[in-house]
Design an enzyme around this catalytic site. Structure first.
Site, mmCIF file in Angstrom:
data_model
loop_
_atom_site.group_PDB
_atom_site.id
_atom_site.type_symbol
_atom_site.label_atom_id
_atom_site.label_comp_id
_atom_site.label_asym_id
_atom_site.label_seq_id
_atom_site.Cartn_x
_atom_site.Cartn_y
_atom_site.Cartn_z
ATOM 1 N N TYR A 1 0.857 -1.181 0.000
ATOM 2 C CA TYR A 1 0.000 0.000 0.000
ATOM 3 C C TYR A 1 0.900 1.240 0.000
ATOM 4 O O TYR A 1 1.467 1.612 1.016
ATOM 5 C CB TYR A 1 -0.895 -0.053 1.245
ATOM 6 C CG TYR A 1 -1.852 1.092 1.473
ATOM 7 C CD1 TYR A 1 -2.082 2.088 0.526
ATOM 8 C CD2 TYR A 1 -2.568 1.160 2.662
ATOM 9 C CE1 TYR A 1 -2.969 3.114 0.769
ATOM 10 C CE2 TYR A 1 -3.469 2.185 2.917
ATOM 11 C CZ TYR A 1 -3.655 3.162 1.962
ATOM 12 O OH TYR A 1 -4.543 4.182 2.212
ATOM 13 N N LYS B 1 -1.231 -1.226 -4.277
ATOM 14 C CA LYS B 1 -2.237 -0.173 -4.150
ATOM 15 C C LYS B 1 -1.479 1.148 -4.193
ATOM 16 O O LYS B 1 -0.779 1.505 -3.261
ATOM 17 C CB LYS B 1 -3.036 -0.292 -2.853
ATOM 18 C CG LYS B 1 -4.056 0.838 -2.712
ATOM 19 C CD LYS B 1 -4.776 0.849 -1.371
ATOM 20 C CE LYS B 1 -5.697 2.073 -1.308
ATOM 21 N NZ LYS B 1 -6.344 2.233 0.015
#
Length: 356
Positions: free
Chosen positions: A172, A202
């Site tokens: 992330y 992400k």
């Protein structure tokens, strides 16, 4: 997605998501996702009572709203939009359990964010996600005592991923909040050799050069490239994004909770190469985002809008965040109506009309 008698990622025979029977254990050393994580992924809000306690009772209703009203069947739990780092470890475990349980046979993939400042806590959350039948885990870079280079960051991520060795692992990347400025392109270089369960990224940043290089340099790998800047999604699709996770970055919090239907229309137009329609959808979404950014937009305001549109009480945020003002909610409602996102009947059923 979870048919009867399937073997889950942990090698256990299961009757649907999170349900385990007395089947035989099968060894598994690699993440083996049933299908690639793609399309829209809603970063879920954590509903709370007026006293700041988690309101678990509405999560089942929330699942149905995402699937039936917004056409969103993948979720990202306990991220920034979900105030994950403001929750205790026991709360994060319970929230994850509730989403996995209520999403069984309704949601396609439930990815749990397990990032924490403590490596041990992150490993505990990763192991727990595997135990409850989640479909993947994601980790944010530690943001107080920060990794100072790529190797240090990957060593941290590797240790977390190892706690759930059969779950797909996602990094992330959100440098505006973590302050960790290591480019995602660098992190992805050789990452699967060190973290075999790595399945994707992400990317919650506006640096399209960095994102483009992530895609370009990993064309031979079946990574999921999940773009996390809602107002720039169309640009990322052109560059090779395979999906999108609504995000909280700088100002914004995940709009796919209540603009999922509209964003899906943009994705469908892009898929059929109707780029004019896709652009119109993106501009329409941008009009709303541009408006609320000027008012001040984040988790608190997203909770207010989601309550308004869906009719599901999301409650206030947890301190140090402050509850959105009535003035903000009224202005946001007026803007949604002016864009034809919201009609007079939508406040109860949560339906969003397409923008012309």
């Amino acid at each position: 997605m979870d048919g009867p008698g399937r073997t889950d990622p942990q090698g256990v025979r299961a009757e649907g998501r999170g349900g385990r029977d007395s089947g035989t254990l099968v060894s598994s050393s690699m993440a083996s996702p049933k299908k690639k994580l793609q399309g829209l992924v809603a970063a879920t809000i954590t509903p709370m009572t007026e006293h700041g306690e988690i309101n678990f009772s509405v999560i089942g209703q929330y699942v149905d709203y995402l699937v039936k009203e917004q056409g969103v069947k993948n979720i990202f739990v306990n991220g920034t939009t979900g105030e994950g780092l403001s929750l205790s470890i026991s709360e994060r475990r319970r929230v994850a359990e509730e989403w996995v349980t209520k999403g069984r046979n309704k949601l396609d993939q439930v990815v749990i964010h397990v990032g924490a400042l403590s490596l041990k806590e992150s490993q505990e959350l990763a192991q727990h996600a595997a135990e409850i039948g989640a479909d993947g885990i994601a980790v944010i870079a530690p943001f107080f005592l920060k990794p100072w280079n790529k190797d240090v960051l990957i060593n941290f991520l590797k240790e977390v991923a190892a706690a759930a060795p059969a779950l797909p692992f996602y990094y992330y990347h959100i440098p505006a909040l973590t302050g960790v400025k290591i480019r995602a392109e660098e992190v992805l270089d050789g990452i699967q050799e060190k973290i075999p369960t790595f399945q994707g990224l992400k990317f919650s940043d506006t640096d399209l050069l960095d994102f483009g290089q992530c895609v370009d340099q990993n064309r031979q790998r079946q990574f999921a490239f999940l773009f996390g800047v809602d107002e720039q999604l169309l640009s990322a699709l052109v560059m090779g994004a395979t999906g999108a996770v609504g995000r909280m970055c700088c100002f914004l919090s995940s709009t796919y909770n209540y603009l999922g239907k509209k964003t899906n229309q943009m994705l469908e137009a892009f898929e059929r190469k109707d780029f004019s329609s896709a652009l119109n959808h993106q501009f329409c979404i941008q009009r709303f985002i541009n408006f609320v950014v000027k008012l001040g937009f984040g988790v608190s305001q997203t909770k207010a809008i989601m309550t308004l549109v869906s009719g599901i009480p999301m409650g206030p945020p947890r301190l140090p965040l402050q509850k959105a003002s009535r003035e903000f909610t009224d202005n946001a409602e007026a803007k949604l109506r002016s864009l034809d996102f919201l009609s007079l009947n939508d406040l109860k059923d949560g339906n969003l009309e397409a923008c012309s």
